[in-house]
Design a protein around this motif. Structure first.
Motif, PDB file in Angstrom:
ATOM      1  N   ALA A   1     130.788 -40.656  94.210  1.00  0.00           N
ATOM      2  CA  ALA A   1     130.084 -41.882  94.614  1.00  0.00           C
ATOM      3  C   ALA A   1     128.628 -41.858  94.155  1.00  0.00           C
ATOM      4  N   ASP A   2     128.008 -40.669  94.202  1.00  0.00           N
ATOM      5  CA  ASP A   2     126.623 -40.553  93.724  1.00  0.00           C
ATOM      6  C   ASP A   2     126.526 -40.926  92.240  1.00  0.00           C
ATOM      7  N   PHE A   3     127.537 -40.493  91.475  1.00  0.00           N
ATOM      8  CA  PHE A   3     127.512 -40.830  90.051  1.00  0.00           C
ATOM      9  C   PHE A   3     127.676 -42.338  89.840  1.00  0.00           C
ATOM     10  N   ARG A   4     128.513 -42.979  90.701  1.00  0.00           N
ATOM     11  CA  ARG A   4     128.652 -44.431  90.581  1.00  0.00           C
ATOM     12  C   ARG A   4     127.321 -45.110  90.910  1.00  0.00           C
ATOM     13  N   SER A   5     126.646 -44.629  91.939  1.00  0.00           N
ATOM     14  CA  SER A   5     125.327 -45.192  92.278  1.00  0.00           C
ATOM     15  C   SER A   5     124.342 -44.985  91.136  1.00  0.00           C
ATOM     16  N   ALA A   6     124.391 -43.778  90.560  1.00  0.00           N
ATOM     17  CA  ALA A   6     123.478 -43.472  89.461  1.00  0.00           C
ATOM     18  C   ALA A   6     123.717 -44.428  88.297  1.00  0.00           C
TER      19      ALA A   6
ATOM     20  N   GLU B   1     124.892 -47.412  88.359  1.00  0.00           N
ATOM     21  CA  GLU B   1     124.386 -48.756  88.665  1.00  0.00           C
ATOM     22  C   GLU B   1     122.886 -48.854  88.416  1.00  0.00           C
ATOM     23  N   MET B   2     122.207 -47.726  88.530  1.00  0.00           N
ATOM     24  CA  MET B   2     120.759 -47.705  88.284  1.00  0.00           C
ATOM     25  C   MET B   2     120.420 -47.363  86.841  1.00  0.00           C
ATOM     26  N   GLY B   3     121.431 -47.232  85.983  1.00  0.00           N
ATOM     27  CA  GLY B   3     121.171 -46.824  84.598  1.00  0.00           C
ATOM     28  C   GLY B   3     120.762 -45.378  84.506  1.00  0.00           C
ATOM     29  N   CYS B   4     121.333 -44.555  85.403  1.00  0.00           N
ATOM     30  CA  CYS B   4     120.952 -43.146  85.485  1.00  0.00           C
ATOM     31  C   CYS B   4     122.173 -42.240  85.395  1.00  0.00           C
ATOM     32  N   THR B   5     121.929 -40.945  85.215  1.00  0.00           N
ATOM     33  CA  THR B   5     122.945 -39.940  85.460  1.00  0.00           C
ATOM     34  C   THR B   5     122.334 -38.891  86.389  1.00  0.00           C
ATOM     35  N   ILE B   6     123.137 -37.893  86.747  1.00  0.00           N
ATOM     36  CA  ILE B   6     122.643 -36.868  87.679  1.00  0.00           C
ATOM     37  C   ILE B   6     122.650 -35.516  86.981  1.00  0.00           C
ATOM     38  N   LYS B   7     121.545 -34.799  87.073  1.00  0.00           N
ATOM     39  CA  LYS B   7     121.423 -33.455  86.507  1.00  0.00           C
ATOM     40  C   LYS B   7     120.824 -32.535  87.561  1.00  0.00           C
TER      41      LYS B   7
ATOM     42  N   MET C   1     118.609 -37.902  89.993  1.00  0.00           N
ATOM     43  CA  MET C   1     118.975 -38.950  89.049  1.00  0.00           C
ATOM     44  C   MET C   1     117.894 -39.018  87.973  1.00  0.00           C
ATOM     45  N   ILE C   2     118.327 -39.127  86.719  1.00  0.00           N
ATOM     46  CA  ILE C   2     117.363 -39.402  85.642  1.00  0.00           C
ATOM     47  C   ILE C   2     117.912 -40.532  84.781  1.00  0.00           C
ATOM     48  N   PRO C   3     117.015 -41.360  84.240  1.00  0.00           N
ATOM     49  CA  PRO C   3     117.465 -42.505  83.433  1.00  0.00           C
ATOM     50  C   PRO C   3     118.263 -42.053  82.208  1.00  0.00           C
ATOM     51  N   LEU C   4     119.257 -42.842  81.862  1.00  0.00           N
ATOM     52  CA  LEU C   4     120.075 -42.525  80.679  1.00  0.00           C
ATOM     53  C   LEU C   4     119.237 -42.495  79.405  1.00  0.00           C
ATOM     54  N   THR C   5     118.093 -43.169  79.418  1.00  0.00           N
ATOM     55  CA  THR C   5     117.234 -43.197  78.233  1.00  0.00           C
ATOM     56  C   THR C   5     116.393 -41.926  78.102  1.00  0.00           C
ATOM     57  N   HIS C   6     116.386 -41.094  79.124  1.00  0.00           N
ATOM     58  CA  HIS C   6     115.610 -39.855  79.049  1.00  0.00           C
ATOM     59  C   HIS C   6     116.337 -38.854  78.151  1.00  0.00           C
TER      60      HIS C   6
ATOM     61  N   ARG D   1     116.875 -37.539  94.788  1.00  0.00           N
ATOM     62  CA  ARG D   1     115.580 -37.823  94.173  1.00  0.00           C
ATOM     63  C   ARG D   1     115.783 -38.450  92.791  1.00  0.00           C
ATOM     64  N   VAL D   2     114.830 -39.241  92.383  1.00  0.00           N
ATOM     65  CA  VAL D   2     114.880 -39.895  91.075  1.00  0.00           C
ATOM     66  C   VAL D   2     113.703 -39.366  90.256  1.00  0.00           C
ATOM     67  N   GLU D   3     114.006 -38.778  89.089  1.00  0.00           N
ATOM     68  CA  GLU D   3     112.969 -38.122  88.281  1.00  0.00           C
ATOM     69  C   GLU D   3     112.996 -38.641  86.846  1.00  0.00           C
ATOM     70  N   GLY D   4     111.981 -38.240  86.098  1.00  0.00           N
ATOM     71  CA  GLY D   4     111.991 -38.478  84.650  1.00  0.00           C
ATOM     72  C   GLY D   4     111.657 -39.894  84.237  1.00  0.00           C
ATOM     73  N   GLU D   5     110.917 -40.590  85.073  1.00  0.00           N
ATOM     74  CA  GLU D   5     110.569 -41.973  84.690  1.00  0.00           C
ATOM     75  C   GLU D   5     109.107 -42.093  84.261  1.00  0.00           C
TER      76      GLU D   5
END
Lengths: 429, 429
Positions: free
Chosen positions: A235-240, A242-248, A270-275, A425-429
């Protein structure tokens, strides 16, 4: 070129050690050219002498590691035993008897790096350990030497291949944590007891080493905040997503905005897929470095394995041998900045929080009030309701981790909040 | 710590030079701690002395660069003038008068690296030039030192930010070459005369330097095969997408399969979207290194710009100053392997070829015969026909570039082949 060889003692002859001896044999001429003198394997300390070791002269094998490092004619001791003891005593004894040391021992360096560096300096010897962090990826030398004229502000790293394999699998297949872990175990990416990896202990040791070098400050393993990744769900990955993120699972070392303190931590985020870190797949490692002048750099490669780790060990071996021929030593520990290491509560970050709430009017207002009371500003809120139940996904602006933790504790006490489904937490932005 | 400062002479005070002086001033305490002695700016050679230079004592400014490097009390000369002369003479004179040199001059190093290294060695001085390749990205030190115990087989790099910006724009927007170049010019990513970038001269100089270091072999600029990217079309990008690829201008340095020779080349090429280099966006640079033991490594970051380049210069400055205090020098040129550099014809690669052909029976058989006659094996063929015209897209297996060139020449002579719409190498698989 000098013809008298430099003598190397190898402590440990497992996956990494046997690869080191293999390369020392097959690339002997190359190594001699690069060093300026031949290198000779003078002894190999092992626990089980009866095991057949291809390509190693049995007369070199000994179970008495202490006697080997005390011989006095050893130029460089290569320590690939791992763990705290006997590695620590052997390294200290090696310095006392005139040898320099190349180590791949992240646990030991993270725990006792300061004392070992002091011993090396006292005896005018080198202590190199590129292999201790992220295997073959050149990281310690670039941080310590290439960026020596710059000011590093943040190090953001995927430094554990096992957990990255698991998270990548969950991301790409939608698998749950246990399923992905089972596959990692079956494929040999995870050990039978995966605790050191999935609970973040391995990454925390690397974070301590990286933070120390990046900030010229002593950072001990105990200074590193640590959260494992066993609670990350599909579920966390689905949330990620939706935010254009993945989890590392990230190791994050940061200088505070005022420059007067540092923090080091390991947790899933969570970090943005563009990172650039988002596209690091499988068991690969990568470390993203942000500095004043250089800007954003990334170092990518295999973070483990016998051959990659041996490559890092041999790079250090060449450097230490060259220093020895020059009668010099390389850069030692640099901890002149001596910045305080702040606790996790002072880290400034963002939260992604999923709440299960009652589906009735006024809930959002109640929740928003709790955030406001703790001084945490909300970036976005998404409500989804069905059958009297509803979920509320809140993403905050940047706030101190203490404020965010306080907010979550207060939310848990609200009657209308039935549960906190996840906090990330959301990082890398 | 030593209190007597090391003296630095700066040659050139443009974008990079002024950033070097700024960091030397603002980070003076950090630099002193990292070096073990303070560093002092002892002189700045410029062309236009009347220009106001913030933060630089006007009494240090001179137009007589030769007199500055001849002073005899200079410890390190930082050369950021660029170009062949007077940089070459100044660097040689600096060595003769006892200084070590840090340079950011890729053109000079690619052309005269061997002579400059010899001069440095003759006088027992250092020549460092991390900034000459891929700006701030630590690359020369990792290749020369971290991988010193390994065997590098291939270096595959995006080493020119201007061309990567243009190709990325073409890829993401479908723009043609001229449109993307115009945008790069408007945004300051391309110079008014973009020849050095788009024709691959800049990348070829970097390829020569990288190949030399990676293979311990002298590789001159003239040894590097070079094709520019002005002929890459929007249609090429559509073809690339159909193959799951994108197009990058790559610098490729390879050891032959038998290990007995090397090649270096710069040209546009298709690479799979799954390759880590494919996601290098905008003006960023990245270099992918394949070695025996370490496996696949990638180094990523800003390849140009004042501050990033200054970061690399200062990293070198710290190293050279430390060596000086130790009375030692760092690793110099290593060209012991002295492998022959093979011409482009001996490179083994794959081709993606688009042909405009007559839409009639037997054409494919004719075309296939030509490939077979040249010993080039076909991987895939795709035919598209309309209104008596047809196109044929052929992707080959690996073959020597000479065979592939011969094949294309023979194809052009076929009556049924109306034109060769595009030829592109396929790399990174």
């Amino acid at each position: 070129m000098r013809t008298r060889p430099l003598k190397v003692a190898l402590l440990g002859c497992g996956v990494v050690g046997s690869e080191v001896t293999r390369i020392m044999t097959t690339h002997a001429d190359d190594l001699a050219q690069r060093i300026g003198a031949p290198v000779e394997l003078a002894g190999v300390a092992v626990r089980r002498p009866s095991k057949v070791r291809e390509g190693i002269d049995p007369s070199l094998v000994t179970t008495d590691a202490t006697a080997l490092v005390k011989r006095g004619d050893i130029d460089v001791v290569v320590e690939v035993i791992g763990g705290i003891e006997p590695a620590r005593s052997l390294i200290t004894t090696a310095f006392e008897h005139g040898a320099s040391v190349v180590s791949a021992n992240k646990a030991l360096l993270a725990q006792d790096g300061a004392a070992l560096h002091a011993a090396a300096e006292e005896h005018g010897r080198d202590l190199y350990y590129e292999a201790a962090v992220a295997g073959a990826i050149p990281l310690i030398r670039p941080l310590r030497e290439s960026l020596a004229g710059d000011k590093v502000n943040r190090v953001l790293g995927i430094v554990n291949g096992t957990t990255n394999f698991i998270l990548d699998k969950m991301d790409s297949t939608g698998a749950g944590y246990q399923e992905a872990l089972d596959e990692a175990t079956a494929l040999g990416y995870a050990e039978a007891d995966p605790t050191a990896d999935v609970e973040g202990f391995d990454a925390a040791a690397k974070a301590a080493i990286l933070a120390g070098i990046a900030f010229h400050t002593r950072v001990r393993l105990d200074d590193v905040y640590r959260e494992g990744m066993a609670e990350v769900t599909a579920a966390d990955f689905r949330s990620a997503k939706e935010m254009g993120c993945t989890i590392k699972l990230l190791a994050i070392c940061e200088r505070a905005a005022d420059g007067e303190s540092v923090t080091a931590r390991v947790h899933p985020a969570m970090i943005p897929l563009t990172h650039p870190l988002a596209s690091v797949r499988g068991a690969y490692n990568a470390v993203f470095v942000e500095s004043d002048a250089a800007g954003q750099l990334m170092f990518y490669g295999p973070g483990a394995g016998g051959a990659p780790t041996a490559s890092a060990v041999l790079g250090d071996l060449v450097a230490v041998c060259r220093n020895r021929l020059n009668g010099a030593t390389g850069p030692g520990e640099s901890s002149y900045a001596a910045l305080p290491v702040s606790p996790m509560g002072e880290v400034v970050t963002r939260y992604h929080i999923s709440l299960d709430v009652a589906d009735k009017p006024g809930v959002l207002a109640q929740v928003a009030t709790v955030f406001a009371e703790h001084g945490v500003s909300i970036d976005t809120v998404r409500q989804q309701g069905k059958d009297g139940e509803a979920s509320l996904v809140v993403v905050t602006h940047r706030a101190s981790d203490a404020s965010l933790t306080g907010t979550v504790e207060a939310l848990r006490k609200l009657d209308t909040v039935r549960g906190v489904a996840s906090i990330m937490r959301v990082e890398g932005e």
